[in-house]
Design a protein around this motif. Structure first.
Motif, PDB file in Angstrom:
ATOM      1  N   VAL A 212     -30.457 -34.080 -19.372  1.00  0.00           N
ATOM      2  CA  VAL A 212     -31.178 -34.746 -20.181  1.00  0.00           C
ATOM      3  C   VAL A 212     -30.797 -36.065 -20.070  1.00  0.00           C
ATOM      4  CG1 VAL A 212     -32.737 -33.358 -21.885  1.00  0.00           C
ATOM      5  CG2 VAL A 212     -30.167 -34.959 -22.333  1.00  0.00           C
ATOM      6  N   TYR A 213     -31.332 -37.067 -19.724  1.00  0.00           N
ATOM      7  CA  TYR A 213     -31.324 -38.936 -19.874  1.00  0.00           C
ATOM      8  C   TYR A 213     -31.251 -39.301 -21.411  1.00  0.00           C
ATOM      9  CZ  TYR A 213     -31.103 -38.787 -14.655  1.00  0.00           C
ATOM     10  OH  TYR A 213     -30.388 -38.661 -13.537  1.00  0.00           O
ATOM     11  N   TRP A 214     -30.748 -40.314 -21.761  1.00  0.00           N
ATOM     12  CA  TRP A 214     -30.190 -40.892 -23.288  1.00  0.00           C
ATOM     13  C   TRP A 214     -29.352 -42.212 -22.836  1.00  0.00           C
ATOM     14  CZ3 TRP A 214     -25.968 -42.955 -25.275  1.00  0.00           C
ATOM     15  CH2 TRP A 214     -25.328 -43.770 -26.383  1.00  0.00           C
ATOM     16  N   GLY A 215     -29.991 -42.791 -23.203  1.00  0.00           N
ATOM     17  CA  GLY A 215     -29.780 -44.702 -23.532  1.00  0.00           C
ATOM     18  C   GLY A 215     -30.878 -45.222 -22.524  1.00  0.00           C
ATOM     19  N   LEU A 216     -30.748 -46.383 -22.870  1.00  0.00           N
ATOM     20  CA  LEU A 216     -32.093 -47.746 -23.163  1.00  0.00           C
ATOM     21  C   LEU A 216     -32.704 -47.562 -21.546  1.00  0.00           C
ATOM     22  CD1 LEU A 216     -30.341 -50.646 -23.946  1.00  0.00           C
ATOM     23  CD2 LEU A 216     -31.360 -49.184 -25.136  1.00  0.00           C
ATOM     24  N   ARG A 245     -26.069 -39.403 -18.541  1.00  0.00           N
ATOM     25  CA  ARG A 245     -27.008 -37.696 -18.381  1.00  0.00           C
ATOM     26  C   ARG A 245     -26.146 -36.788 -19.182  1.00  0.00           C
ATOM     27  NH1 ARG A 245     -26.530 -36.449 -12.391  1.00  0.00           N
ATOM     28  NH2 ARG A 245     -24.387 -36.154 -12.726  1.00  0.00           N
ATOM     29  N   ILE A 246     -26.892 -36.067 -19.968  1.00  0.00           N
ATOM     30  CA  ILE A 246     -25.792 -35.014 -20.678  1.00  0.00           C
ATOM     31  C   ILE A 246     -26.203 -34.038 -20.854  1.00  0.00           C
ATOM     32  CG2 ILE A 246     -25.706 -34.403 -23.321  1.00  0.00           C
ATOM     33  CD1 ILE A 246     -26.496 -36.939 -23.993  1.00  0.00           C
ATOM     34  N   SER A 247     -25.577 -32.652 -19.960  1.00  0.00           N
ATOM     35  CA  SER A 247     -26.085 -31.137 -19.104  1.00  0.00           C
ATOM     36  C   SER A 247     -25.398 -30.250 -20.902  1.00  0.00           C
ATOM     37  CB  SER A 247     -25.296 -30.719 -18.167  1.00  0.00           C
ATOM     38  OG  SER A 247     -25.706 -31.755 -17.410  1.00  0.00           O
ATOM     39  N   LEU A 248     -26.001 -29.471 -21.512  1.00  0.00           N
ATOM     40  CA  LEU A 248     -26.311 -28.500 -21.863  1.00  0.00           C
ATOM     41  C   LEU A 248     -25.451 -26.992 -21.518  1.00  0.00           C
ATOM     42  CD1 LEU A 248     -29.546 -28.596 -23.582  1.00  0.00           C
ATOM     43  CD2 LEU A 248     -28.215 -30.014 -23.935  1.00  0.00           C
ATOM     44  N   THR A 249     -23.816 -28.116 -22.377  1.00  0.00           N
ATOM     45  CA  THR A 249     -22.902 -27.222 -21.497  1.00  0.00           C
ATOM     46  C   THR A 249     -21.633 -27.368 -22.129  1.00  0.00           C
ATOM     47  OG1 THR A 249     -22.074 -26.245 -19.739  1.00  0.00           O
ATOM     48  CG2 THR A 249     -22.958 -28.491 -18.906  1.00  0.00           C
ATOM     49  N   PRO A 250     -20.913 -26.349 -22.834  1.00  0.00           N
ATOM     50  CA  PRO A 250     -19.607 -27.121 -22.894  1.00  0.00           C
ATOM     51  C   PRO A 250     -18.765 -27.253 -22.398  1.00  0.00           C
ATOM     52  CG  PRO A 250     -19.161 -24.453 -22.691  1.00  0.00           C
ATOM     53  CD  PRO A 250     -21.032 -25.145 -21.772  1.00  0.00           C
ATOM     54  N   ARG A 260     -27.025 -34.788 -29.385  1.00  0.00           N
ATOM     55  CA  ARG A 260     -27.384 -36.277 -28.983  1.00  0.00           C
ATOM     56  C   ARG A 260     -28.887 -34.926 -27.852  1.00  0.00           C
ATOM     57  NH1 ARG A 260     -24.656 -39.748 -26.361  1.00  0.00           N
ATOM     58  NH2 ARG A 260     -22.947 -40.119 -28.267  1.00  0.00           N
ATOM     59  N   GLY A 261     -27.857 -34.407 -26.497  1.00  0.00           N
ATOM     60  CA  GLY A 261     -29.366 -34.451 -25.849  1.00  0.00           C
ATOM     61  C   GLY A 261     -30.136 -32.912 -26.203  1.00  0.00           C
ATOM     62  N   ILE A 262     -30.039 -31.955 -27.075  1.00  0.00           N
ATOM     63  CA  ILE A 262     -30.347 -30.977 -27.815  1.00  0.00           C
ATOM     64  C   ILE A 262     -31.556 -31.708 -28.708  1.00  0.00           C
ATOM     65  CG2 ILE A 262     -31.084 -29.831 -29.911  1.00  0.00           C
ATOM     66  CD1 ILE A 262     -28.445 -28.589 -29.115  1.00  0.00           C
ATOM     67  N   ASP A 263     -31.765 -33.146 -29.551  1.00  0.00           N
ATOM     68  CA  ASP A 263     -32.452 -33.650 -30.220  1.00  0.00           C
ATOM     69  C   ASP A 263     -33.600 -34.423 -29.165  1.00  0.00           C
ATOM     70  OD1 ASP A 263     -31.204 -33.354 -32.135  1.00  0.00           O
ATOM     71  OD2 ASP A 263     -29.993 -34.622 -32.655  1.00  0.00           O
ATOM     72  N   ILE A 264     -33.118 -34.790 -27.943  1.00  0.00           N
ATOM     73  CA  ILE A 264     -33.747 -35.695 -26.492  1.00  0.00           C
ATOM     74  C   ILE A 264     -34.870 -34.556 -26.067  1.00  0.00           C
ATOM     75  CG2 ILE A 264     -33.439 -36.501 -24.384  1.00  0.00           C
ATOM     76  CD1 ILE A 264     -31.527 -37.811 -25.377  1.00  0.00           C
ATOM     77  N   ALA A 265     -34.186 -33.271 -25.779  1.00  0.00           N
ATOM     78  CA  ALA A 265     -35.108 -32.363 -25.570  1.00  0.00           C
ATOM     79  C   ALA A 265     -36.363 -31.729 -26.364  1.00  0.00           C
ATOM     80  CB  ALA A 265     -33.898 -31.239 -24.958  1.00  0.00           C
ATOM     81  N   LEU A 266     -35.948 -31.498 -27.624  1.00  0.00           N
ATOM     82  CA  LEU A 266     -36.833 -31.624 -28.397  1.00  0.00           C
ATOM     83  C   LEU A 266     -37.446 -32.100 -28.210  1.00  0.00           C
ATOM     84  CD1 LEU A 266     -35.018 -28.996 -31.366  1.00  0.00           C
ATOM     85  CD2 LEU A 266     -35.973 -28.861 -29.062  1.00  0.00           C
ATOM     86  N   ASP A 267     -37.338 -33.851 -28.614  1.00  0.00           N
ATOM     87  CA  ASP A 267     -38.133 -34.962 -28.518  1.00  0.00           C
ATOM     88  C   ASP A 267     -39.179 -34.832 -27.394  1.00  0.00           C
ATOM     89  OD1 ASP A 267     -37.347 -35.790 -31.568  1.00  0.00           O
ATOM     90  OD2 ASP A 267     -35.927 -37.493 -30.992  1.00  0.00           O
ATOM     91  N   ASP A 268     -38.956 -34.143 -26.257  1.00  0.00           N
ATOM     92  CA  ASP A 268     -39.763 -34.677 -25.150  1.00  0.00           C
ATOM     93  C   ASP A 268     -40.381 -33.226 -25.400  1.00  0.00           C
ATOM     94  OD1 ASP A 268     -38.328 -37.175 -25.008  1.00  0.00           O
ATOM     95  OD2 ASP A 268     -37.057 -36.457 -23.600  1.00  0.00           O
ATOM     96  N   GLY A 269     -40.169 -32.644 -26.118  1.00  0.00           N
ATOM     97  CA  GLY A 269     -41.102 -31.763 -26.199  1.00  0.00           C
ATOM     98  C   GLY A 269     -40.850 -30.223 -25.382  1.00  0.00           C
ATOM     99  N   LEU A 270     -39.816 -30.610 -24.278  1.00  0.00           N
ATOM    100  CA  LEU A 270     -38.909 -29.204 -23.833  1.00  0.00           C
ATOM    101  C   LEU A 270     -38.762 -27.585 -24.472  1.00  0.00           C
ATOM    102  CD1 LEU A 270     -37.989 -29.408 -20.698  1.00  0.00           C
ATOM    103  CD2 LEU A 270     -35.212 -29.158 -22.142  1.00  0.00           C
ATOM    104  N   PRO A 271     -39.749 -26.764 -23.676  1.00  0.00           N
ATOM    105  CA  PRO A 271     -40.558 -26.101 -24.565  1.00  0.00           C
ATOM    106  C   PRO A 271     -38.541 -24.846 -24.377  1.00  0.00           C
ATOM    107  CG  PRO A 271     -41.252 -25.644 -22.672  1.00  0.00           C
ATOM    108  CD  PRO A 271     -40.882 -26.757 -22.713  1.00  0.00           C
ATOM    109  N   ILE A 272     -38.356 -24.380 -23.630  1.00  0.00           N
ATOM    110  CA  ILE A 272     -37.266 -24.259 -23.121  1.00  0.00           C
ATOM    111  C   ILE A 272     -35.867 -24.480 -22.898  1.00  0.00           C
ATOM    112  CG2 ILE A 272     -35.937 -22.155 -21.999  1.00  0.00           C
ATOM    113  CD1 ILE A 272     -38.905 -20.983 -21.869  1.00  0.00           C
ATOM    114  N   LEU A 273     -35.004 -25.103 -23.743  1.00  0.00           N
ATOM    115  CA  LEU A 273     -33.190 -25.650 -23.726  1.00  0.00           C
ATOM    116  C   LEU A 273     -32.969 -24.398 -22.442  1.00  0.00           C
ATOM    117  CD1 LEU A 273     -35.133 -26.968 -26.010  1.00  0.00           C
ATOM    118  CD2 LEU A 273     -32.581 -27.335 -26.550  1.00  0.00           C
ATOM    119  N   ASN A 274     -32.139 -24.956 -21.853  1.00  0.00           N
ATOM    120  CA  ASN A 274     -31.365 -23.638 -21.185  1.00  0.00           C
ATOM    121  C   ASN A 274     -29.704 -24.312 -20.119  1.00  0.00           C
ATOM    122  OD1 ASN A 274     -30.616 -21.821 -18.694  1.00  0.00           O
ATOM    123  ND2 ASN A 274     -31.821 -22.580 -17.393  1.00  0.00           N
ATOM    124  N   PHE A 275     -28.988 -23.413 -21.407  1.00  0.00           N
ATOM    125  CA  PHE A 275     -28.251 -23.943 -21.321  1.00  0.00           C
ATOM    126  C   PHE A 275     -27.014 -23.380 -20.295  1.00  0.00           C
ATOM    127  CE2 PHE A 275     -29.185 -25.058 -25.642  1.00  0.00           C
ATOM    128  CZ  PHE A 275     -28.241 -25.844 -26.595  1.00  0.00           C
TER     129      PHE A 275
END
Length: 329
Positions: A212-216, A245-250, A260-275
């Motif tokens: 996901v993207y984060w920032g202004l 750009r925040i990837s869901l990866t360690p 932060r990326g998880i919160d953005i994805a959930l706020d955007d209504g993403l039904p599945i987060l793929n790590f």
């Protein structure tokens, strides 16, 4: 290089109303090689193969059924056959296909940067390599895999037809918000994050890897060619809270960043987060992200903290089988 047309609003997959937000843990299970040097057919190692057992233990602690996307060197090794065959037979994990063409027979092509993306190969050669791997996984696990990820995310114009022919119903090769075209790979910069139909009639679904993207400027993220930006420019944009750009990866992403990326994805209504991550990161010394034993401990701590946070947010683990059962067709 193109894979499939950009989906329209009617192409997005709908899930059962009671499914809620979920996450999928996918692992690129592969050989170890030097990521900083040109790719070669020989010279890889398989020292980290058995390290997956500790990660499996962690997954089971949190009720996670991981999807292991296995490539040829691992599944053709006796240890790989035993480990992944047992996990599938016991119902503890799912196994899919990950095609690294340069180490996957038949070896009829020159090893070049372009040819490391399977989708760039001649159609018959991509097909032959894919089936060799699929059949090896089927033999080891007793189950024909229905999920695919091209190594290096290297899908191409013939890949979808190959998935149709092989009965693979889930692809997870699209790394949304990334562009590999400068390295002769695919451009995913304008592809969406939500799952969508590749072929609704045959039930083939794309599950993009989540970034996901984060920032202004995050709503305009796809208009900024991050792949072409110098590292300093990217760093300044992130520090200025303009675009990151925040990837869901360690791998290279801190706990604070991924939350932060998880919160953005959930706020955007993403039904599945793929790590996702690469299996050699489970042992010190084989990826740029895990160099020392302390890094292995930090890697596992990352997972404990992130999986606990997902639970706090009410995001439940899922699997390919779970996703399949919740699709509204």
């Amino acid at each position: 290089m193109t894979f499939a047309r950009l989906p329209g609003k009617d192409d997005f997959v709908h899930f059962s109303p009671d499914a809620g937000p979920r996450y999928l843990v996918t692992v690129d299970v592969e050989e170890e090689f030097d990521w900083t040097r040109p790719i070669k057919r020989e010279g890889y190692s398989l020292e980290a193969v058995e390290a997956i057992n500790d990660f499996q233990t962690l997954c089971e602690e949190y009720g996670v059924t991981p999807l292991y996307l296995v490539d040829w060197p691992v599944i053709s090794d006796p240890r790989g056959k035993e480990i992944y065959g047992r996990l599938v037979r016991e119902g503890r994990a799912e196994v899919g296909i990950q095609l690294h063409p340069w180490v996957n027979p038949p070896f009829d092509e020159e090893v070049t940067q372009r040819n490391t993306y399977a989708g760039n190969l001649p159609k018959d050669l991509e097909r032959a390599k894919f089936y060799a791997l699929r059949d090896a996984i089927t033999e080891a696990t007793g189950t024909q895999p229905i999920a695919y990820r091209a190594g290096r995310y290297g899908i191409g114009p013939q890949t979808l037809n190959l998935l149709r022919e092989a009965g693979v119903r889930y692809d997870t090769s699209v790394r949304a918000n990334f562009d590999y075209s400068q390295a002769e790979g695919p451009d995913f910069s304008r592809y969406p994050l939500k799952p969508y139909w590749l072929d609704k009639a045959l039930g083939i679904i794309e599950l993009p890897v989540t970034s996901v993207y984060w920032g202004l400027l995050r709503r305009q993220g796809s208009h900024f060619p991050l792949a072409q930006m110098a590292g300093l420019t990217r760093s300044l944009m992130a520090r200025g809270r303009l675009l990151e750009r925040i990837s869901l990866t360690p791998e290279g992403i801190s706990v604070d960043e991924v939350i932060r990326g998880i919160d953005i994805a959930l706020d955007d209504g993403l039904p599945i987060l793929n790590f996702s991550f690469h299996s050699p990161s489970l042992k010190a010394g084989y990826t740029p992200y895990v160099r020392k034993d302390e890094d292995v401990a930090a890697f596992y701590d990352w997972w404990h903290r992130v999986l606990s946070y997902l639970s706090q947010r009410g995001v439940q683990p899922t699997s390919i089988a779970g996703i399949d059962a919740s699709v509204v067709r």
